[in-house]
Motif scaffolding. Structure first.
Motif, PDB file in Angstrom:
ATOM      1  N   ASP A 321       0.631  -1.162   0.061  1.00  0.00           N
ATOM      2  CA  ASP A 321       0.352  -0.239   0.136  1.00  0.00           C
ATOM      3  C   ASP A 321       0.329   1.747  -0.068  1.00  0.00           C
ATOM      4  OD1 ASP A 321       0.302   0.715   2.458  1.00  0.00           O
ATOM      5  OD2 ASP A 321      -1.106  -0.408   3.482  1.00  0.00           O
ATOM      6  N   ILE A 322       0.302   2.026  -0.468  1.00  0.00           N
ATOM      7  CA  ILE A 322       0.764   4.018  -0.151  1.00  0.00           C
ATOM      8  C   ILE A 322       1.864   3.648   1.109  1.00  0.00           C
ATOM      9  CG2 ILE A 322      -0.685   5.316   0.029  1.00  0.00           C
ATOM     10  CD1 ILE A 322       1.269   5.425  -2.877  1.00  0.00           C
ATOM     11  N   ALA A 323       1.299   3.757   2.080  1.00  0.00           N
ATOM     12  CA  ALA A 323       1.845   3.772   2.915  1.00  0.00           C
ATOM     13  C   ALA A 323       3.267   3.008   3.629  1.00  0.00           C
ATOM     14  CB  ALA A 323       0.953   4.282   4.055  1.00  0.00           C
ATOM     15  N   ASP A 324       3.058   2.055   3.481  1.00  0.00           N
ATOM     16  CA  ASP A 324       3.944   1.864   3.149  1.00  0.00           C
ATOM     17  C   ASP A 324       5.403   1.222   2.522  1.00  0.00           C
ATOM     18  OD1 ASP A 324       3.305  -0.257   5.338  1.00  0.00           O
ATOM     19  OD2 ASP A 324       2.533  -1.628   4.726  1.00  0.00           O
ATOM     20  N   GLY A 325       5.121   2.207   0.720  1.00  0.00           N
ATOM     21  CA  GLY A 325       5.614   1.725   0.109  1.00  0.00           C
ATOM     22  C   GLY A 325       6.133   2.910   0.432  1.00  0.00           C
ATOM     23  N   VAL A 326       6.048   4.690   0.572  1.00  0.00           N
ATOM     24  CA  VAL A 326       6.468   5.116   0.733  1.00  0.00           C
ATOM     25  C   VAL A 326       7.658   5.468   2.075  1.00  0.00           C
ATOM     26  CG1 VAL A 326       6.242   8.008   1.541  1.00  0.00           C
ATOM     27  CG2 VAL A 326       4.603   7.270  -0.587  1.00  0.00           C
ATOM     28  N   LYS A 327       7.139   4.867   3.052  1.00  0.00           N
ATOM     29  CA  LYS A 327       7.894   4.818   3.838  1.00  0.00           C
ATOM     30  C   LYS A 327       9.198   4.233   3.699  1.00  0.00           C
ATOM     31  CE  LYS A 327       8.219   3.155   8.874  1.00  0.00           C
ATOM     32  NZ  LYS A 327       9.552   2.687   9.029  1.00  0.00           N
ATOM     33  N   SER A 328       9.087   3.138   2.814  1.00  0.00           N
ATOM     34  CA  SER A 328      10.409   2.256   2.364  1.00  0.00           C
ATOM     35  C   SER A 328      11.101   2.846   1.604  1.00  0.00           C
ATOM     36  CB  SER A 328       9.565   0.765   1.491  1.00  0.00           C
ATOM     37  OG  SER A 328       9.625   1.492   0.608  1.00  0.00           O
ATOM     38  N   PHE A 329      10.720   4.300   1.179  1.00  0.00           N
ATOM     39  CA  PHE A 329      11.440   5.082   0.474  1.00  0.00           C
ATOM     40  C   PHE A 329      12.358   5.493   0.835  1.00  0.00           C
ATOM     41  CE2 PHE A 329      12.394   9.217  -1.879  1.00  0.00           C
ATOM     42  CZ  PHE A 329      13.937   8.509  -3.359  1.00  0.00           C
ATOM     43  N   THR A 330      11.229   6.479   2.014  1.00  0.00           N
ATOM     44  CA  THR A 330      12.110   7.493   2.347  1.00  0.00           C
ATOM     45  C   THR A 330      12.956   7.525   3.679  1.00  0.00           C
ATOM     46  OG1 THR A 330      10.238   7.868   4.790  1.00  0.00           O
ATOM     47  CG2 THR A 330      10.421   9.303   2.565  1.00  0.00           C
ATOM     48  N   ASP A 331      13.069   5.873   4.137  1.00  0.00           N
ATOM     49  CA  ASP A 331      13.631   5.046   5.289  1.00  0.00           C
ATOM     50  C   ASP A 331      15.307   5.190   4.462  1.00  0.00           C
ATOM     51  OD1 ASP A 331      11.653   5.207   7.345  1.00  0.00           O
ATOM     52  OD2 ASP A 331      11.537   2.748   6.663  1.00  0.00           O
ATOM     53  N   TRP A 332      15.125   4.667   3.046  1.00  0.00           N
ATOM     54  CA  TRP A 332      16.888   4.376   2.379  1.00  0.00           C
ATOM     55  C   TRP A 332      16.319   5.579   2.077  1.00  0.00           C
ATOM     56  CZ3 TRP A 332      16.946   6.558  -2.636  1.00  0.00           C
ATOM     57  CH2 TRP A 332      18.571   6.484  -3.290  1.00  0.00           C
ATOM     58  N   PHE A 333      16.136   6.215   1.615  1.00  0.00           N
ATOM     59  CA  PHE A 333      16.586   8.017   1.029  1.00  0.00           C
ATOM     60  C   PHE A 333      17.669   8.086   2.136  1.00  0.00           C
ATOM     61  CE2 PHE A 333      16.561  12.616   0.740  1.00  0.00           C
ATOM     62  CZ  PHE A 333      16.732  13.104  -0.239  1.00  0.00           C
ATOM     63  N   CYS A 334      16.716   8.835   3.589  1.00  0.00           N
ATOM     64  CA  CYS A 334      17.779   9.627   4.878  1.00  0.00           C
ATOM     65  C   CYS A 334      18.622   8.418   5.108  1.00  0.00           C
ATOM     66  CB  CYS A 334      16.656   9.498   5.630  1.00  0.00           C
ATOM     67  SG  CYS A 334      15.468  10.286   5.468  1.00  0.00           S
ATOM     68  N   ASN A 335      19.169   7.092   4.635  1.00  0.00           N
ATOM     69  CA  ASN A 335      19.785   6.176   5.548  1.00  0.00           C
ATOM     70  C   ASN A 335      20.732   6.771   4.106  1.00  0.00           C
ATOM     71  OD1 ASN A 335      21.383   3.881   6.370  1.00  0.00           O
ATOM     72  ND2 ASN A 335      20.948   2.739   4.265  1.00  0.00           N
ATOM     73  N   PHE A 336      20.658   6.275   2.595  1.00  0.00           N
ATOM     74  CA  PHE A 336      21.419   6.552   1.777  1.00  0.00           C
ATOM     75  C   PHE A 336      22.577   7.691   1.997  1.00  0.00           C
ATOM     76  CE2 PHE A 336      22.387   6.972  -2.745  1.00  0.00           C
ATOM     77  CZ  PHE A 336      23.837   5.764  -2.478  1.00  0.00           C
ATOM     78  N   TYR A 337      21.786   8.959   2.166  1.00  0.00           N
ATOM     79  CA  TYR A 337      21.975   9.814   2.280  1.00  0.00           C
ATOM     80  C   TYR A 337      22.421  11.006   3.318  1.00  0.00           C
ATOM     81  CZ  TYR A 337      20.685  10.314  -2.843  1.00  0.00           C
ATOM     82  OH  TYR A 337      20.768  10.316  -4.315  1.00  0.00           O
ATOM     83  N   ASN A 338      22.240   9.551   4.687  1.00  0.00           N
ATOM     84  CA  ASN A 338      22.939   9.812   5.977  1.00  0.00           C
ATOM     85  C   ASN A 338      21.675  11.349   6.916  1.00  0.00           C
ATOM     86  OD1 ASN A 338      23.868  10.032   8.008  1.00  0.00           O
ATOM     87  ND2 ASN A 338      25.587  11.382   7.423  1.00  0.00           N
ATOM     88  N   ILE A 339      20.871  11.319   6.252  1.00  0.00           N
ATOM     89  CA  ILE A 339      20.275  12.392   6.577  1.00  0.00           C
ATOM     90  C   ILE A 339      18.783  12.218   8.302  1.00  0.00           C
ATOM     91  CG2 ILE A 339      18.106  13.698   6.062  1.00  0.00           C
ATOM     92  CD1 ILE A 339      18.517  13.661   3.149  1.00  0.00           C
ATOM     93  N   PRO A 340      19.632  12.754   8.722  1.00  0.00           N
ATOM     94  CA  PRO A 340      18.626  12.907  10.496  1.00  0.00           C
ATOM     95  C   PRO A 340      17.003  12.933   9.949  1.00  0.00           C
ATOM     96  CG  PRO A 340      19.340  14.804  10.244  1.00  0.00           C
ATOM     97  CD  PRO A 340      20.206  14.191   9.258  1.00  0.00           C
ATOM     98  N   LYS A 341      15.957  11.888  10.173  1.00  0.00           N
ATOM     99  CA  LYS A 341      14.434  12.295  10.104  1.00  0.00           C
ATOM    100  C   LYS A 341      14.207  12.916  11.423  1.00  0.00           C
ATOM    101  CE  LYS A 341      12.580   8.205   7.468  1.00  0.00           C
ATOM    102  NZ  LYS A 341      11.897   7.004   7.830  1.00  0.00           N
ATOM    103  N   LYS A 342      13.139  14.025  11.351  1.00  0.00           N
ATOM    104  CA  LYS A 342      12.485  14.642  12.955  1.00  0.00           C
ATOM    105  C   LYS A 342      11.312  13.214  13.425  1.00  0.00           C
ATOM    106  CE  LYS A 342      13.438  19.426  11.111  1.00  0.00           C
ATOM    107  NZ  LYS A 342      12.816  20.406  10.855  1.00  0.00           N
ATOM    108  N   GLU A 343      10.784  13.870  14.297  1.00  0.00           N
ATOM    109  CA  GLU A 343       9.743  13.285  14.349  1.00  0.00           C
ATOM    110  C   GLU A 343       8.607  13.291  13.889  1.00  0.00           C
ATOM    111  OE1 GLU A 343       9.723  11.764  17.617  1.00  0.00           O
ATOM    112  OE2 GLU A 343      11.783  11.977  17.712  1.00  0.00           O
ATOM    113  N   THR A 344       8.366  11.665  13.625  1.00  0.00           N
ATOM    114  CA  THR A 344       7.076  11.831  12.612  1.00  0.00           C
ATOM    115  C   THR A 344       5.740  12.143  13.257  1.00  0.00           C
ATOM    116  OG1 THR A 344       8.528   9.890  11.674  1.00  0.00           O
ATOM    117  CG2 THR A 344       6.179   9.627  11.987  1.00  0.00           C
ATOM    118  N   LYS A 345       5.281  12.719  11.991  1.00  0.00           N
ATOM    119  CA  LYS A 345       3.409  13.941  12.818  1.00  0.00           C
ATOM    120  C   LYS A 345       2.639  12.262  12.758  1.00  0.00           C
ATOM    121  CE  LYS A 345       3.978  17.863   9.995  1.00  0.00           C
ATOM    122  NZ  LYS A 345       3.688  18.800   8.917  1.00  0.00           N
ATOM    123  N   ALA A 346       1.697  12.844  14.307  1.00  0.00           N
ATOM    124  CA  ALA A 346       0.940  11.866  14.479  1.00  0.00           C
ATOM    125  C   ALA A 346      -0.541  11.909  12.976  1.00  0.00           C
ATOM    126  CB  ALA A 346       0.029  12.166  15.520  1.00  0.00           C
TER     127      ALA A 346
END
Length: 346
Positions: A321-346
């Protein structure tokens, strides 16, 4: 099997190659590593496939050549090379060909038509000729949902008319289908075209919306939202696309199977662009600065794939689904480019 995957350093080609290797197949990958987008990302994909950075540096210098991993052979070359390509087919004796190499991008084709002709028409014809002369069991190739143009039938079905492409990229993909039909008819080559619908996920292309949006949001820059956000796409996760492609590649073709086939391969639903952006914002913990713009030339407002044929013939079933799919990309992107995530919005 021994399988040729063209475009093996590209987004979809990389994932398909990795999956085939994991399933025990022998793979030869071809890619010209052009500079349409950051070649370092392409070399990073090759590293994941067992081609080390040290080896890849040889090709980074502009050399042509062949690199070997344990199970994967990589050849840097252009499929438009009419002299060299047949020699590869003669030497390697492939069972099947999975042709994913192409000059991608709808908007880029408006200003750079010649590269689309070279890769998507001349290169494609060269691959078909090699298949013709080297007894390939099955030729599987990438088409695109863009062939539907301004089709008003929703969801898009393979029987819909696709005679009115609105970009040169779409026209080249339609020409690929016609050429495959001709070769199937004249030379009895089994061909299967897959019309991809907005593929996204880890290791994605930097010119695609998900990558562009994510990069801009983490940098605090505006994102361009075309047609004032009134866009919908059948976003299809790369894992589902890869599973579908592998099913087609591995299934045995028999004399009872139709020689020429076309399938939609999508997620079988349409997602609003603004909902897509909200998922990115949620996963990054940042709000996008949206610059609303009119629709771009070559764009369509909505895509949606009818996938009944692929389900019937290959039991294809997208599960991401779109929620899991987008998360898989943003997780990869932040890891690949060494970008810290902020607190996830509710």
């Amino acid at each position: 099997m021994k399988i040729l995957v063209t475009g093996s350093a590209g987004f979809i080609g990389f994932h398909v190659t990795r999956s085939l290797l994991n399933k025990g197949h022998q793979v030869v990958g071809i890619d010209n590593i052009n500079r349409y987008y950051d070649i370092e990302l392409k070399y990073a994909r090759l590293k994941e496939l067992g081609i080390s950075k040290d080896k890849a540096e040889l090709l980074h210098l502009g050399c042509t050549g062949t690199l070997y991993g344990d199970q994967f052979q990589f050849i840097r070359m252009d499929i438009a090379d009419r002299e060299r390509l047949p020699k590869v087919f003669e030497r390697e004796k492939f069972d099947k060909v999975c042709h994913l190499a192409a000059q991608a991008g709808v908007r880029y084709s408006i200003d750079n038509p010649e590269v689309y002709i070279d890769s998507n028409v001349v290169g494609y014809a060269n691959i078909l000729e090699c298949c013709r002369h080297h007894s390939i069991q099955h030729f599987i190739y990438a088409s695109s949902s863009s062939v539907y143009g301004l089709n008003k039938n929703i969801p898009f079905h393979e029987d819909d008319q696709v005679d009115h492409p609105i970009s040169l990229y779409a026209a080249t993909k339609k020409s690929n289908e016609l050429m495959a039909h001709t070769y199937s008819h004249l030379y009895k080559i089994p061909t299967t075209g897959l019309r991809f619908f907005t593929v996204y996920g880890p290791w994605g292309r930097p010119d695609m919306a998900l990558f562009l949006f994510t990069e801009a949001i983490v940098k605090g820059k505006p994102i361009k939202v075309f047609n004032n956000g009134e866009m919908e796409r059948d976003f299809t996760h790369i894992n589902d696309i890869t599973t579908g492609i592998i099913s087609v590649v591995e299934k045995k073709w028999t004399n009872q199977t139709k020689l020429y086939k076309i399938y939609n391969i999508g997620n079988n639903q349409s997602v609003k662009l603004l909902d897509f952006i909200r998922e990115i914002e949620k996963n990054l913990g940042r709000e996008a600065i949206k610059k609303m713009l009119p629709i771009q030339p070559g764009d369509v407002r909505k895509t949606w794939a009818n996938i009944d044929r692929l389900i019937q013939d290959y039991e294809y079933q997208p599960i991401t689904d779109i929620a899991d799919g987008v998360k898989s990309f943003t997780d990869w992107f932040c890891n690949f480019y060494n970008i810290p995530k902020k607190e996830t919005k509710a």
